[in-house]
Write a protein that holds these residues in place. Sequence first.
Motif, PDB file in Angstrom:
ATOM      1  N   ASP A  44      39.291  30.706  35.742  1.00 25.78           N
ATOM      2  CA  ASP A  44      38.362  31.816  35.955  1.00 25.78           C
ATOM      3  C   ASP A  44      39.061  33.085  36.429  1.00 25.78           C
ATOM      4  O   ASP A  44      38.574  34.190  36.211  1.00 25.78           O
ATOM      5  CB  ASP A  44      37.308  31.430  36.992  1.00 25.78           C
ATOM      6  CG  ASP A  44      36.497  30.238  36.545  1.00 25.78           C
ATOM      7  OD1 ASP A  44      35.469  30.442  35.894  1.00 25.78           O
ATOM      8  OD2 ASP A  44      36.906  29.108  36.826  1.00 25.78           O
ATOM      9  N   ALA A  45      40.210  32.914  37.088  1.00 20.39           N
ATOM     10  CA  ALA A  45      40.886  34.074  37.661  1.00 20.39           C
ATOM     11  C   ALA A  45      41.268  35.076  36.579  1.00 20.39           C
ATOM     12  O   ALA A  45      41.075  36.277  36.734  1.00 20.39           O
ATOM     13  CB  ALA A  45      42.124  33.609  38.426  1.00 20.39           C
ATOM     14  N   GLU A  46      41.784  34.557  35.478  1.00 17.96           N
ATOM     15  CA  GLU A  46      42.244  35.458  34.434  1.00 17.96           C
ATOM     16  C   GLU A  46      41.077  36.257  33.850  1.00 17.96           C
ATOM     17  O   GLU A  46      41.194  37.440  33.554  1.00 17.96           O
ATOM     18  CB  GLU A  46      42.944  34.660  33.331  1.00 17.96           C
ATOM     19  CG  GLU A  46      43.728  35.548  32.393  1.00 17.96           C
ATOM     20  CD  GLU A  46      44.575  34.765  31.417  1.00 17.96           C
ATOM     21  OE1 GLU A  46      45.128  33.719  31.811  1.00 17.96           O
ATOM     22  OE2 GLU A  46      44.688  35.206  30.266  1.00 17.96           O
ATOM     23  N   ARG A  47      39.941  35.594  33.726  1.00 19.16           N
ATOM     24  CA  ARG A  47      38.768  36.291  33.201  1.00 19.16           C
ATOM     25  C   ARG A  47      38.327  37.394  34.154  1.00 19.16           C
ATOM     26  O   ARG A  47      38.036  38.512  33.740  1.00 19.16           O
ATOM     27  CB  ARG A  47      37.627  35.302  32.988  1.00 19.16           C
ATOM     28  CG  ARG A  47      36.385  35.964  32.448  1.00 19.16           C
ATOM     29  CD  ARG A  47      35.228  35.023  32.348  1.00 19.16           C
ATOM     30  NE  ARG A  47      34.751  34.622  33.658  1.00 19.16           N
ATOM     31  CZ  ARG A  47      34.720  33.371  34.103  1.00 19.16           C
ATOM     32  NH1 ARG A  47      35.144  32.390  33.340  1.00 19.16           N
ATOM     33  NH2 ARG A  47      34.279  33.097  35.312  1.00 19.16           N
ATOM     34  N   ALA A  48      38.281  37.050  35.442  1.00 17.13           N
ATOM     35  CA  ALA A  48      37.860  38.048  36.428  1.00 17.13           C
ATOM     36  C   ALA A  48      38.789  39.254  36.380  1.00 17.13           C
ATOM     37  O   ALA A  48      38.337  40.409  36.406  1.00 17.13           O
ATOM     38  CB  ALA A  48      37.868  37.417  37.822  1.00 17.13           C
ATOM     39  N   LEU A  49      40.093  38.995  36.247  1.00 17.38           N
ATOM     40  CA  LEU A  49      41.065  40.083  36.179  1.00 17.38           C
ATOM     41  C   LEU A  49      40.851  40.946  34.937  1.00 17.38           C
ATOM     42  O   LEU A  49      40.899  42.169  34.977  1.00 17.38           O
ATOM     43  CB  LEU A  49      42.469  39.486  36.150  1.00 17.38           C
ATOM     44  CG  LEU A  49      43.108  39.299  37.528  1.00 17.38           C
ATOM     45  CD1 LEU A  49      44.153  38.220  37.493  1.00 17.38           C
ATOM     46  CD2 LEU A  49      43.716  40.614  37.987  1.00 17.38           C
ATOM     47  N   GLN A  50      40.616  40.244  33.823  1.00 13.07           N
ATOM     48  CA  GLN A  50      40.379  40.967  32.564  1.00 13.07           C
ATOM     49  C   GLN A  50      39.183  41.881  32.693  1.00 13.07           C
ATOM     50  O   GLN A  50      39.199  43.024  32.253  1.00 13.07           O
ATOM     51  CB  GLN A  50      40.060  39.961  31.463  1.00 13.07           C
ATOM     52  CG  GLN A  50      41.258  39.326  30.868  1.00 13.07           C
ATOM     53  CD  GLN A  50      41.320  39.606  29.372  1.00 13.07           C
ATOM     54  OE1 GLN A  50      40.734  40.573  28.892  1.00 13.07           O
ATOM     55  NE2 GLN A  50      42.032  38.777  28.658  1.00 13.07           N
ATOM     56  N   ARG A  51      38.135  41.331  33.288  1.00 11.01           N
ATOM     57  CA  ARG A  51      36.911  42.118  33.376  1.00 11.01           C
ATOM     58  C   ARG A  51      37.150  43.368  34.222  1.00 11.01           C
ATOM     59  O   ARG A  51      36.704  44.460  33.883  1.00 11.01           O
ATOM     60  CB  ARG A  51      35.781  41.269  33.957  1.00 11.01           C
ATOM     61  CG  ARG A  51      34.428  41.933  33.867  1.00 11.01           C
ATOM     62  CD  ARG A  51      33.318  40.994  34.255  1.00 11.01           C
ATOM     63  NE  ARG A  51      33.109  39.916  33.292  1.00 11.01           N
ATOM     64  CZ  ARG A  51      32.483  40.070  32.129  1.00 11.01           C
ATOM     65  NH1 ARG A  51      32.011  41.238  31.777  1.00 11.01           N
ATOM     66  NH2 ARG A  51      32.321  39.051  31.319  1.00 11.01           N
ATOM     67  N   PHE A  52      37.872  43.178  35.303  1.00  6.50           N
ATOM     68  CA  PHE A  52      38.220  44.320  36.144  1.00  6.50           C
ATOM     69  C   PHE A  52      39.049  45.331  35.356  1.00  6.50           C
ATOM     70  O   PHE A  52      38.777  46.527  35.357  1.00  6.50           O
ATOM     71  CB  PHE A  52      39.011  43.858  37.369  1.00  6.50           C
ATOM     72  CG  PHE A  52      38.163  43.685  38.599  1.00  6.50           C
ATOM     73  CD1 PHE A  52      37.011  44.436  38.784  1.00  6.50           C
ATOM     74  CD2 PHE A  52      38.529  42.780  39.583  1.00  6.50           C
ATOM     75  CE1 PHE A  52      36.229  44.274  39.927  1.00  6.50           C
ATOM     76  CE2 PHE A  52      37.746  42.618  40.724  1.00  6.50           C
ATOM     77  CZ  PHE A  52      36.601  43.360  40.888  1.00  6.50           C
ATOM     78  N   ALA A  53      40.073  44.799  34.665  1.00  7.77           N
ATOM     79  CA  ALA A  53      40.985  45.684  33.942  1.00  7.77           C
ATOM     80  C   ALA A  53      40.227  46.522  32.924  1.00  7.77           C
ATOM     81  O   ALA A  53      40.518  47.691  32.705  1.00  7.77           O
ATOM     82  CB  ALA A  53      42.070  44.863  33.260  1.00  7.77           C
ATOM     83  N   ARG A  54      39.225  45.917  32.306  1.00 11.66           N
ATOM     84  CA  ARG A  54      38.477  46.623  31.282  1.00 11.66           C
ATOM     85  C   ARG A  54      37.355  47.468  31.837  1.00 11.66           C
ATOM     86  O   ARG A  54      36.688  48.195  31.107  1.00 11.66           O
ATOM     87  CB  ARG A  54      37.897  45.620  30.270  1.00 11.66           C
ATOM     88  CG  ARG A  54      38.958  44.995  29.421  1.00 11.66           C
ATOM     89  CD  ARG A  54      38.395  43.829  28.648  1.00 11.66           C
ATOM     90  NE  ARG A  54      39.454  43.103  27.957  1.00 11.66           N
ATOM     91  CZ  ARG A  54      39.856  43.408  26.727  1.00 11.66           C
ATOM     92  NH1 ARG A  54      39.291  44.383  26.054  1.00 11.66           N
ATOM     93  NH2 ARG A  54      40.827  42.712  26.163  1.00 11.66           N
ATOM     94  N   SER A  55      37.087  47.325  33.141  1.00 10.34           N
ATOM     95  CA  SER A  55      35.959  48.080  33.686  1.00 10.34           C
ATOM     96  C   SER A  55      36.441  49.363  34.369  1.00 10.34           C
ATOM     97  O   SER A  55      35.714  49.965  35.139  1.00 10.34           O
ATOM     98  CB  SER A  55      35.177  47.220  34.678  1.00 10.34           C
ATOM     99  OG  SER A  55      35.869  47.149  35.903  1.00 10.34           O
TER     100      SER A  55
END
Lengths: 304, 367, 360
Positions: C77-88
Amino acid sequence: MLESVLLTIATAATPLLIAAIGELVAERSGVLNLGVEGMMIMGAVTGFSVSLLSGSAWLGVVAAIVVGAAFALLFGFLTLTLVTNQVATGLALTLFGLGVSGMIGESFVGQPGMRLGVVDIPVLSDLPVVGRLVFGQDPLFYLSLLLTAGVAYFLFGTRAGLMLRAVGDNPASAHAQGISVIGIRYLAVMFGGACAGLAGAYLSLVYTPQWVENMTAGRGWIALALVVFASWRPWRVIAGAYLFGGVTIGQLHAQAIGVAIPSQMLSSLPYVATIVVLVVISQNRRLTMMNTPASLGRPFVPDR
Amino acid sequence: MRIELVKRPQSSPLFSALSPFLALLLTLFAGAVMFLFLGKNPLEALYFFFIDPLLETWSLHELMVKAAPLILIGVGLSVCYLSNNWNIGAEGQFIVGAIAGSILPVMFPGFQTWIVLPLMLLMGVLGGAAYAAIPAFLKARFNTNEILVSLMLVYVAELFLDWLVRGPWRNPEGYNFPETRNFHDFAVLPEIWPDAGRAHWGIIFAIAAALVLWFVLSRTLKGIEVKVVGQSPRAGRFGGFSRARMVIFAFLVSGALAGLAGISEVSGAIGQLRPAISPGYGFTAIIVAFLGRLNPLGIIAAGFVLALSYLGGEAAQISIGVTDKTARAFQGMLLFFVLACDCLIHYRIRLTRTVAARSTEAPAGHA
Amino acid sequence: MKRTLTAMATAAVLGAVGAGAPVQAQEDPTKACFIYVGPIGDFGWTYQHHQGVLELEEEMGDAVETAYLESVPEGADAERALQRFARSGCDIIFTTSFGYMDATNEVAGRFPDIKFEHATGYKREHPNVATYNSRFYEGRYIQGVIAAATSETGEVGYIASFPIPEVVRGINAFMLGAKSVDPDFKIRVVWANTWFDPGKESDAAKALIDQGVDIITQHTDSTAPMQVAEERGIKAFGQASDMIEFGKETQLTAIVDDWGPYYIERVKAVRDGTWEQVDVWDGLADGHVVMAPYTNMPEDVKEMAADIEEKIRSGELHPFTGPINKQDGSAWLAEGEVASDEELLGMNFYVEGIDNQLPN
């Protein structure tokens, strides 16, 4: 030292005992409520916040009981009236409870709470070894024992208890005799919820007087396990809860003394011990069959 | 006034189809009220929960990553629950599957050929099945309650994994931090479209497993056996089906799939073992199994819905500051509504007025 | 909700102050994003990181916009959370637990324009990844000194979480501090196998007290051990935050994690365009580790503790200075030799004087 070790075990065992004895009644009526953890955490947050706001720890306890029962009522409405699946609904209730308690408790984090005072019977509580254990504990400890005795008497010594067991064993025939199956199950489930709420209040008012998210840390699940462990007999819940508490505390002492066994292995002891005891108990097939509520987890809808 | 259920002669195909949408509608409404109460714009909140995660390719990939283990475990559990075996320890089987599958890349990191990955998957399957065999055997042989044993074994598995990654399996080059060495290239479950996102073969395993089990349950004799034994062990005996064998079968199937989910997750999405590899997939999958009405095809849909609610929860947290707790409460609510609406498939709801003078003794009062 | 309230309060204050001040050039706020491993409500590790974020908001006002995700599991889940942040639209992302290390580096590789800061890790695979940590062991050394100077039984109970280098380092530093006062001092260690379970931590504290210790220290997050110590009338040290409210008669001092200064410094650096990859491991000297007031101890001990604190702060004293032997008596550091950061980072052995076996 023995006295204080026993006291520690009693503190660890009491919330498990209270929650388990409530769930036992619910399960005896044939309803499996896996939402104990959710009701317990709601009890913990309610007990803490109400006592802090009102200044009365006892008011907190009462509120926790009410909220626990209210959550159980929600569970009852879904599983009894709307006949939803009990396992899934119970899990959803846990999820819901963990979420809602976190929302309510947000502003209470980091505040020291009220502590439920200790009952101290003078002179007697100074007796060696058993003094404080028997005569100087928190009121909920005594209540947990009274609850167990009360439930044991109720289930096996009263007509109402007989009806409740009949509902759990054979709802169809109980219904045919004019017993309100759904009504009894509602009451049993709400009793279970009230106990879970009380157990939660024990955590936040006696065990560790504070509120932190997820502070039940899986104790609701252990309580569920204890019911099965006790093969649905009230007195055996005490044995189970204290055995579990004893092994938990024992492994901490073993570490403190310096026993060189991986702590993970020691931590898993209570669980392994539970399985072993359970296997031994279940060897006696007749006994387990006799005590298991035959309709556990199965919905009942009165025909018209 | 009281609510009464009247059983339909047959389950209603109309409500079978309609109930998920009705549940969604109710959830949207209740959710809107909750968000309004919290001072958030409800439309915005619901948008982030349900729509936003579906708008981008990478996010759809993440949806598949999240749904894969839920579906794999969920379909396995459906076999258990249909046959009246209460395996709630899939989390433990998931972990043991992950451990067994990781033996090769962790203990024999020099062994690098194409055969490693298939062997890992196989060992994961066997590991999960073997761990599920414990409660199954105890139930079949001693009649020991499987709910309790399977649940207790979850804690044991978690602690065992913890011990492994902090002790013997610790990465020798990792400054003594609790994790194994990273898996080598031959031990990594490939991504399906590496350029577009992270979705790996786990989702394909999940859908394949669901299709196979759907076929077995609805079209074969074994499927009939599962359901007959589940509904009435006595009838099962008359039909010549062994209850003990069914216990073992159901647990092995669900354990094997949970194990496969475990090794797929570790090898596809994480790339090493660490103290916590599952955010409770084994427990969430129980909800998924029931949301999907214990039907493998329904479970595929349910897996995606639940995965979406996790992703949506994060999107809402980031975008409008709805906390993690709110997201969890909202998930719980969604489940309540879905479960409640399914009630309409089998029952009609009737509101009746209570007659005050009704005597409690009269059986007619209820019958 | 807390966040919004603070933001509003800050805005109001700024509005009042800024009325006469020159108006800053209207710029987009810098977006700083945080991933937490636990709930903000743990009153421990995550709580303190969040306090740092609140400090950041207070300091920078409108110039910063923050967002966080709490209770993000350390697996896939960590990678997804990071991705979402990076894209937001985040400009800088802080990941506040060791378990996010690989995910942080993975995502950092894909988003070279965004800065990533990983707490407690050691991998910096891309130029846009920095790591940061605090030298909490400096505080542990002071605790050891205080413990040895105030204990009557000569024994302290240590509630540890998991046998990772960070925790082992803390136990060793504590022992070295204690030995500098009382060479025969004893530590009893109990591993709770959890960062956070108030019930279990309180059980561990009780078990230790029953074994005869008269001071409790902990490397777990909840305030439960402090409460138990208060109830039993002994002394204790707080962890992560100042826990004096939970033990007014009990707390000797506490090691407070103060991430605020670092967060402010790094976000400002992003804003100024001066951000660079760093590997920060700061302690008392930089205000990342703060000792709560010395309380419930004699004046002379207070002075001694303050004196040691000052020596560590000034660099005069390094807790891990030889001669130090390992637990089995073999030599580790020679006279005057100071342990390297590398050695401290991966520490997995006890120093001489600790009786328990390190679980490995």
